[in-house]
Write an enzyme that holds these catalytic residues in place. Structure first.
Site, PDB file in Angstrom:
ATOM      1  N   ARG A 297       3.704  14.263  -6.140  1.00 52.94           N
ATOM      2  CA  ARG A 297       3.264  13.833  -8.058  1.00 52.94           C
ATOM      3  C   ARG A 297       2.181  13.473  -9.297  1.00 52.94           C
ATOM      4  O   ARG A 297       0.399  13.554  -8.286  1.00 52.94           O
ATOM      5  CB  ARG A 297       3.919  12.022  -7.702  1.00 52.94           C
TER       6      ARG A 297
ATOM      7  N   GLY B 298       2.819   3.061   1.632  1.00 54.72           N
ATOM      8  CA  GLY B 298       3.381   4.009   2.901  1.00 54.72           C
ATOM      9  C   GLY B 298       4.356   4.426   2.859  1.00 54.72           C
ATOM     10  O   GLY B 298       4.193   5.291   4.121  1.00 54.72           O
TER      11      GLY B 298
ATOM     12  N   GLY C 298       7.771   6.526   6.287  1.00 56.47           N
ATOM     13  CA  GLY C 298       6.810   7.233   5.135  1.00 56.47           C
ATOM     14  C   GLY C 298       7.890   8.354   5.334  1.00 56.47           C
ATOM     15  O   GLY C 298       6.654   9.055   4.603  1.00 56.47           O
TER      16      GLY C 298
ATOM     17  N   ASP D 241       6.482   5.146 -10.657  1.00 60.56           N
ATOM     18  CA  ASP D 241       7.474   4.918  -9.037  1.00 60.56           C
ATOM     19  C   ASP D 241       8.920   4.564  -9.407  1.00 60.56           C
ATOM     20  O   ASP D 241       9.487   3.372  -9.258  1.00 60.56           O
ATOM     21  CB  ASP D 241       6.606   3.193  -8.169  1.00 60.56           C
TER      22      ASP D 241
ATOM     23  N   GLY E 187       1.053  -1.008   0.441  1.00 57.39           N
ATOM     24  CA  GLY E 187       0.100  -0.077   0.148  1.00 57.39           C
ATOM     25  C   GLY E 187       0.826   1.276   0.149  1.00 57.39           C
ATOM     26  O   GLY E 187       2.321   1.005  -0.054  1.00 57.39           O
TER      27      GLY E 187
ATOM     28  N   ASP F 267       3.741  -3.879  -7.950  1.00 57.88           N
ATOM     29  CA  ASP F 267       3.397  -2.653  -7.422  1.00 57.88           C
ATOM     30  C   ASP F 267       3.477  -1.199  -7.836  1.00 57.88           C
ATOM     31  O   ASP F 267       2.907  -0.359  -7.852  1.00 57.88           O
ATOM     32  CB  ASP F 267       3.940  -2.953  -6.094  1.00 57.88           C
ATOM     33  N   ASN F 268       4.647  -1.835  -8.711  1.00 55.25           N
ATOM     34  CA  ASN F 268       5.375  -0.329  -9.705  1.00 55.25           C
ATOM     35  C   ASN F 268       4.749  -0.304 -10.414  1.00 55.25           C
ATOM     36  O   ASN F 268       5.609   0.478 -11.351  1.00 55.25           O
ATOM     37  CB  ASN F 268       7.095  -0.618  -9.034  1.00 55.25           C
TER      38      ASN F 268
ATOM     39  N   LYS G   3       4.491  12.252  -2.113  1.00 56.07           N
ATOM     40  CA  LYS G   3       5.462  11.233  -1.482  1.00 56.07           C
ATOM     41  C   LYS G   3       6.073  12.125  -0.215  1.00 56.07           C
ATOM     42  O   LYS G   3       7.472  12.595  -0.229  1.00 56.07           O
ATOM     43  CB  LYS G   3       6.196  11.116  -3.101  1.00 56.07           C
TER      44      LYS G   3
ATOM     45  N   ARG H 246      -2.571   0.169  -9.497  1.00 64.64           N
ATOM     46  CA  ARG H 246      -1.332  -0.115 -10.380  1.00 64.64           C
ATOM     47  C   ARG H 246      -1.761  -1.650 -10.433  1.00 64.64           C
ATOM     48  O   ARG H 246      -2.639  -2.211  -9.785  1.00 64.64           O
ATOM     49  CB  ARG H 246      -0.551  -0.868  -8.727  1.00 64.64           C
TER      50      ARG H 246
HETATM   51  P1  AMP Z   1       9.354   1.034  -3.965  1.00 66.08           P
HETATM   52  O1  AMP Z   1      10.351  -0.150  -3.802  1.00 66.08           O
HETATM   53  O2  AMP Z   1       9.458   1.539  -3.760  1.00 66.08           O
HETATM   54  O3  AMP Z   1       7.531   0.590  -4.658  1.00 66.08           O
HETATM   55  O4  AMP Z   1       8.372   0.627  -2.102  1.00 66.08           O
HETATM   56  C1  AMP Z   1       8.083  -0.454  -1.812  1.00 66.08           C
HETATM   57  C2  AMP Z   1       6.696  -0.855  -0.944  1.00 66.08           C
HETATM   58  O5  AMP Z   1       7.837  -0.176   0.689  1.00 66.08           O
HETATM   59  C3  AMP Z   1       5.643   0.403  -0.695  1.00 66.08           C
HETATM   60  O6  AMP Z   1       4.845  -0.387  -0.560  1.00 66.08           O
HETATM   61  C4  AMP Z   1       6.451   1.696  -0.176  1.00 66.08           C
HETATM   62  O7  AMP Z   1       4.975   2.822   0.142  1.00 66.08           O
HETATM   63  C5  AMP Z   1       6.706   1.121   0.823  1.00 66.08           C
HETATM   64  N1  AMP Z   1       7.648   1.537   1.473  1.00 66.08           N
HETATM   65  C6  AMP Z   1       9.182   2.341   0.581  1.00 66.08           C
HETATM   66  N2  AMP Z   1       9.626   2.902   1.473  1.00 66.08           N
HETATM   67  C7  AMP Z   1       9.030   3.407   2.791  1.00 66.08           C
HETATM   68  C8  AMP Z   1       9.400   4.151   3.053  1.00 66.08           C
HETATM   69  N3  AMP Z   1      10.170   4.760   3.722  1.00 66.08           N
HETATM   70  N4  AMP Z   1       8.473   4.113   4.939  1.00 66.08           N
HETATM   71  C9  AMP Z   1       7.135   3.622   4.592  1.00 66.08           C
HETATM   72  N5  AMP Z   1       7.131   2.449   3.411  1.00 66.08           N
HETATM   73  C10 AMP Z   1       7.952   2.613   2.411  1.00 66.08           C
HETATM   74 MG    MG Z   2       6.051   1.339  -5.277  1.00 70.54          MG
END
Ligand code: AMP
Ligand code: MG
Length: 482
Positions: free
Chosen positions: A166, A83, A116, A254, A81, A244-245, A103, A173
């Protein structure tokens, strides 16, 4: 900003409402005028800064994080989700609506172990690449701004937090459909609601029945294939093609450890969390199909498998045809008349990329050479770049035969300049702009951004930006941690 809230109003249960955690002492690090125009904004101002930094509610905005899951590096992660991304709603612009998302605006129920936050370097990279891809005529989400702060965040070292604002036609997705198919909270009804929502928002011409669903999935397959053809033609490695991307609309989406190729290398890996090269540059076409297969699996409760399989079977055709159009244009060869000609052209293109790889040539600069080539001459200005001269001569002869006589060389060259960019977002250029931002100087970032809005134009005072990376900037490998 004027919002509508269709996702928020129509899909309760598909997100969580959240409150952004603002950034202390926010400041504009970057602003995209082009992106601003998409949602009817003109100038950045203090009120907007407070709002987009999450320090003050923006009238009409809802604040929510979407839920999804996804296949990450081949394995299924059942609960993902947003995050570290908070969506405000769909902002009205002169040509349609754009999701606006912050973001890096703090934790959500999907943050898992994360904070986050987004660090400034990753926020700047996402900003630059979104705008760069757009101006390279490649479908992508956009970036309105980067907002920096002095809030410390910890990654491998201490860094500072930032927000990328963004803009996306949609944040839906592949992973959204996987979640509502596979999770306990999912059901056929919810999956269908999500499909119906996607169709009515983005494919209004399609009916909400089997025929419409099948036509839609065929579009998703075609649009994904076309996107990946663009990436292969321009030399872009996404780096984290988890489902998810993957945007359901076929936009580049993403961004993390992405890279534009410097030296052409099929096996190029830009993500240091991917030692096996699952997402290496040359793997992207295959991964696109694999991801579509995961999406198809998630759609089985609603769309007949035979129809899903039939659509998946068109992927290769769409990919190859889109790739051929782009590459023929780069080479300046005309459309062919036959399937045999397609095959021969693929050989010709593959022959050239293999030569580039064997001779360790720079992807962007080598293609840009076609803008000065006199294809009627037996002596090619490209030849000097190659060490394997015999290999080049053989290829060049075949190329000239395919090309035939070019009647107007100047306009042929000018047309090549419209498809072989001079400037791409090389990792070392992004890095230089980021280092300057760390030192409090946003000027180099603004300059790089401006340059990348005209990637096909000669910009004589900006020649240095077209150079191959200096030694320190070669093979920069980015981490996922952002
Ligand atoms: P990503 O590889 O950037 O697409 O991230 C994969 C998942 O990890 C997604 O669900 C993001 O929302 C979560 N995520 C990545 N970095 C963070 C962060 N710093 N804090 C919270 N969630 C994160
Ligand atoms: Mg992502």
């Amino acid at each position: 900003m004027k919002f509508k809230q269709d996702y928020f109003d129509q899909l309760s249960g598909f997100y969580s409402q959240v409150t952004p955690q603002g950034l202390p002492r926010p400041q504009w690090l970057a602003w995209s005028e082009d992106a601003a125009a998409l949602i009817g904004l003109k100038q950045p101002d203090d009120e907007l800064l407070k709002g987009l930094a999450g320090n003050q509610a923006i009238p009409g905005a809802s604040y929510y994080a979407q839920v999804y899951s996804g296949h990450q590096f081949g394995g299924y992660s059942p609960q993902l989700g947003d995050g570290r991304s908070i969506i405000l709603g769909e902002a009205k612009g002169p040509q349609g609506y754009w999701d606006v998302a912050l973001k890096g605006a703090g934790m959500t129920p999907y943050s898992r172990h994360g904070d986050g936050r987004a660090v400034m370097r990753s926020a700047v990279r996402e900003f630059l690449v979104s705008e760069a891809l757009h101006h390279l005529n490649i479908p992508t989400t956009r970036a309105l701004a980067v907002i920096g702060s002095d809030l410390p965040v910890w990654r491998e070292t201490q860094e500072t937090a930032a927000i990328t604002v963004r803009l996306a036609r949609s944040h839906i997705r592949f992973g959204h459909f996987e979640f509502f198919c596979h999770s306990e909270q999912g059901s056929k009804d919810k999956l269908k609601r999500l499909i119906d929502f996607t169709l009515s928002q983005h494919y209004p011409e399609l009916s909400l029945d089997q025929a419409g669903y099948i036509a839609w999935f065929n579009r998703v397959v075609a649009d994904t294939a076309k996107l990946i053809a663009h990436w292969q033609a321009v030399g872009f490695a996404h780096g984290v093609m988890n489902t998810d991307n993957m945007s359901i609309l076929g936009d580049s989406f993403d961004f993390g450890p992405f890279a534009f190729l410097d030296t052409f290398e099929e096996g190029f890996i830009c993500n240091h969390s991917d030692p096996d090269g699952r997402y290496a540059f040359g793997q992207q076409p295959g991964v696109g199909l694999w991801n579509l297969q995961r999406l198809a699996q998630a759609l089985v409760p609603v769309i007949a498998s035979d129809d899903l399989i039939a659509a998946l079977n068109t992927y290769q055709h769409h990919l190859v045809q889109a790739y051929l159009v782009l590459m023929r244009d780069k080479l300046g060869i005309k459309e062919p008349a036959s399937a045999e000609q397609d095959e021969a052209d693929l050989q010709l293109i593959g022959g050239f990329t293999q030569l580039m790889e064997a001779n360790r040539l720079d992807h962007t600069n080598t293609w840009r050479r076609f803008t000065q080539l006199d294809p009627n001459s037996q002596h090619s200005s490209l030849r000097d770049d190659f060490i394997d001269l015999a290999g080049f001569d053989t290829w060049y002869q075949a190329y000239r035969e395919r090309l035939g006589l070019v009647s107007d060389v100047a306009s042929w060259q000018a047309a090549r300049a419209q498809v072989n960019p001079k400037y791409v977002l090389r990792n070392y250029l992004a890095q230089e702009a980021i280092i300057a931002c760390e030192e409090g100087n946003t000027q180099p970032l603004a300059e790089l951004h401006r340059l990348l809005t005209r990637p096909f134009d000669e910009q004589p005072d900006k020649e240095a930006y077209a150079k191959r990376p200096p030694e320190w900037g070669q093979g920069l490998i980015m981490s996922c941690s952002s």
